[in-house]
Design an enzyme around this catalytic site. Structure first.
Site, PDB file in Angstrom:
ATOM      1  N   GLU A  32      -3.565   2.042   0.580  1.00 49.04           N
ATOM      2  CA  GLU A  32      -3.368   2.838  -0.643  1.00 49.04           C
ATOM      3  C   GLU A  32      -3.564   2.021  -1.922  1.00 49.04           C
ATOM      4  O   GLU A  32      -3.888   2.585  -2.964  1.00 49.04           O
ATOM      5  CB  GLU A  32      -1.975   3.485  -0.644  1.00 49.04           C
ATOM      6  CG  GLU A  32      -1.860   4.721   0.235  1.00 49.04           C
ATOM      7  CD  GLU A  32      -2.705   5.899  -0.270  1.00 49.04           C
ATOM      8  OE1 GLU A  32      -2.740   6.131  -1.493  1.00 49.04           O
ATOM      9  OE2 GLU A  32      -3.328   6.576   0.568  1.00 49.04           O
ATOM     10  N   HIS A  34      -5.911  -0.308  -2.429  1.00 46.97           N
ATOM     11  CA  HIS A  34      -7.350  -0.239  -2.701  1.00 46.97           C
ATOM     12  C   HIS A  34      -7.727   1.153  -3.223  1.00 46.97           C
ATOM     13  O   HIS A  34      -8.529   1.288  -4.145  1.00 46.97           O
ATOM     14  CB  HIS A  34      -8.156  -0.488  -1.426  1.00 46.97           C
ATOM     15  CG  HIS A  34      -7.978  -1.848  -0.823  1.00 46.97           C
ATOM     16  ND1 HIS A  34      -7.302  -2.048   0.364  1.00 46.97           N
ATOM     17  CD2 HIS A  34      -8.397  -3.074  -1.223  1.00 46.97           C
ATOM     18  CE1 HIS A  34      -7.332  -3.336   0.663  1.00 46.97           C
ATOM     19  NE2 HIS A  34      -7.979  -3.985  -0.270  1.00 46.97           N
ATOM     20  N   SER A 183      -3.611  -6.048   3.081  1.00 49.79           N
ATOM     21  CA  SER A 183      -4.232  -6.025   4.410  1.00 49.79           C
ATOM     22  C   SER A 183      -3.516  -7.008   5.337  1.00 49.79           C
ATOM     23  O   SER A 183      -3.453  -6.808   6.543  1.00 49.79           O
ATOM     24  CB  SER A 183      -5.708  -6.390   4.303  1.00 49.79           C
ATOM     25  OG  SER A 183      -6.337  -5.594   3.325  1.00 49.79           O
TER      26      SER A 183
HETATM   27  P1  AMP Z   1      -8.610  -7.429  -1.223  1.00 54.51           P
HETATM   28  O1  AMP Z   1      -9.293  -6.488  -0.287  1.00 54.51           O
HETATM   29  O2  AMP Z   1      -7.294  -7.915  -0.736  1.00 54.51           O
HETATM   30  O3  AMP Z   1      -9.521  -8.542  -1.697  1.00 54.51           O
HETATM   31  O4  AMP Z   1      -8.266  -6.587  -2.515  1.00 54.51           O
HETATM   32  C1  AMP Z   1      -9.270  -5.886  -3.215  1.00 54.51           C
HETATM   33  C2  AMP Z   1      -8.700  -5.411  -4.522  1.00 54.51           C
HETATM   34  O5  AMP Z   1      -7.587  -4.542  -4.267  1.00 54.51           O
HETATM   35  C3  AMP Z   1      -8.173  -6.551  -5.404  1.00 54.51           C
HETATM   36  O6  AMP Z   1      -8.489  -6.265  -6.755  1.00 54.51           O
HETATM   37  C4  AMP Z   1      -6.690  -6.476  -5.164  1.00 54.51           C
HETATM   38  O7  AMP Z   1      -5.928  -6.983  -6.244  1.00 54.51           O
HETATM   39  C5  AMP Z   1      -6.475  -4.988  -5.006  1.00 54.51           C
HETATM   40  N1  AMP Z   1      -5.226  -4.719  -4.292  1.00 54.51           N
HETATM   41  C6  AMP Z   1      -4.831  -5.236  -3.111  1.00 54.51           C
HETATM   42  N2  AMP Z   1      -3.599  -4.809  -2.786  1.00 54.51           N
HETATM   43  C7  AMP Z   1      -3.197  -4.008  -3.798  1.00 54.51           C
HETATM   44  C8  AMP Z   1      -2.002  -3.272  -4.072  1.00 54.51           C
HETATM   45  N3  AMP Z   1      -0.966  -3.257  -3.225  1.00 54.51           N
HETATM   46  N4  AMP Z   1      -1.945  -2.553  -5.210  1.00 54.51           N
HETATM   47  C9  AMP Z   1      -2.985  -2.561  -6.093  1.00 54.51           C
HETATM   48  N5  AMP Z   1      -4.134  -3.229  -5.886  1.00 54.51           N
HETATM   49  C10 AMP Z   1      -4.241  -3.947  -4.767  1.00 54.51           C
END
Ligand code: AMP
Length: 277
Positions: A32, A34, A183
């Site tokens: 959620e 993402h 994740s």
């Molecule tokens: P990642 O797939 O972990 O590289 O994250 C991709 C994007 O989603 C990055 O900009 C993260 O900061 C954002 N993101 C990851 N987890 C969350 C969360 N719980 N709430 C808001 N944005 C998130």
């Protein structure tokens, strides 16, 4: 929704996308958090592009690149449900062809906190994001406040290199007990999952102490440490109270301050933060 794996296909489809284009870079295994980024991009742009790429260069040699969770089919179904227009999911060689050896290095901001604990991490992040920005050519790019330092590093890079796009921050999406969605939460066993909620409890404690008038960063950090250490599976990497723009550590808390932490719960390293203002 178009799904492409090569730069050539991406460039072709990008030309046909109605602007403005909002872009959400991810490493997949979507949740959620993402989707909040995708929804915001959808609300503010004519088209939305998402990338799914587990970027090897931002992982240290003893980190979890090999184990990082992946489920592209599920990710694509979720993105389709949000009305995503274009998904770019390249293989590693497409982004890093043999002999690739040019890097984006962001200075001081990237040396602190996560940069100090994970040498080379932000060099990998900045390089892949610069590469993706150049390929997708978005008008706006969306990043989660969950990774507060990453957001600052990308903003700095976009400003310094005049990349000509807007970097937009989206608030952290949390589970019912406050645990920031990630994740990596999938690594936690039930006992660890229970104890992981202490990160947000410690951040809430910091916010409460500040609201009650406490301004001594050391005092606040001490109380957060005590709270976290009551969880037997928790091992603190760092707790920081820093200027929310420069990330310089504060002795006296003045707003806006970024209270952030990295804590291992069992073998899983989790990060979280709040901004006190
Ligand atoms: P990642 O797939 O972990 O590289 O994250 C991709 C994007 O989603 C990055 O900009 C993260 O900061 C954002 N993101 C990851 N987890 C969350 C969360 N719980 N709430 C808001 N944005 C998130």
């Amino acid at each position: 929704m178009k799904v492409v794996e090569t730069i050539a296909e991406l460039r072709k489809l990008r030309q046909k996308l109605p602007g403005p284009v909002g872009f959400v870079p991810t490493m997949g295994y979507l949740h959620e958090g993402h989707l909040a980024l995708v929804r915001r991009a959808k609300a503010e742009n004519a088209s939305v592009a998402v990338s799914i790429f587990v970027n090897p260069t931002q992982f240290g040699p003893s980190e979890d690149f090999g184990q990082y969770p992946r489920d592209p089919q599920r990710d694509l179904a979720m993105l389709e449900g949000e009305g995503t227009d274009l998904v770019f999911m390249p293989p590693v060689e497409e982004i890093y062809p043999p002999g690739f050896n040019s890097w984006v290095e962001v200075g001081e901001l990237a040396q602190r906190l996560e940069g100090a604990s994970r040498p080379g991490h932000f060099r990998g992040v900045a390089t892949v994001v610069a590469r993706l920005f150049e390929l997708v050519k978005p008008d706006r790019a969306y990043f989660g406040q969950k990774d507060a330092q990453q957001l600052l590093v990308i903003r700095k890079m976009a400003a310094d290199l005049a990349l000509g796009l807007e970097v937009i921050a989206v608030p952290t999406v949390r589970e019912a007990d406050g645990l920031a969605m990630s994740s990596r939460n999938t690594y936690l066993n039930p006992e660890e999952r229970g104890q992981a909620a202490v990160l947000y409890r410690a951040l809430t404690l910091a916010q409460r102490l500040y609201n009650e008038g406490e301004r001594n960063a050391e005092t606040i950090r001490g109380k957060m440490t005590d709270l976290i250490q009551r969880q037997p599976l928790a091992d603190i990497d760092y707790i920081s109270i820093a200027d929310a723009e420069t990330l310089e550590e504060l002795e006296v808390v003045r707003p806006p301050a970024l209270v952030s932490m990295a804590v291992k719960i069992g073998r899983t390293r989790l990060i979280d933060n709040v901004v006190v203002e």
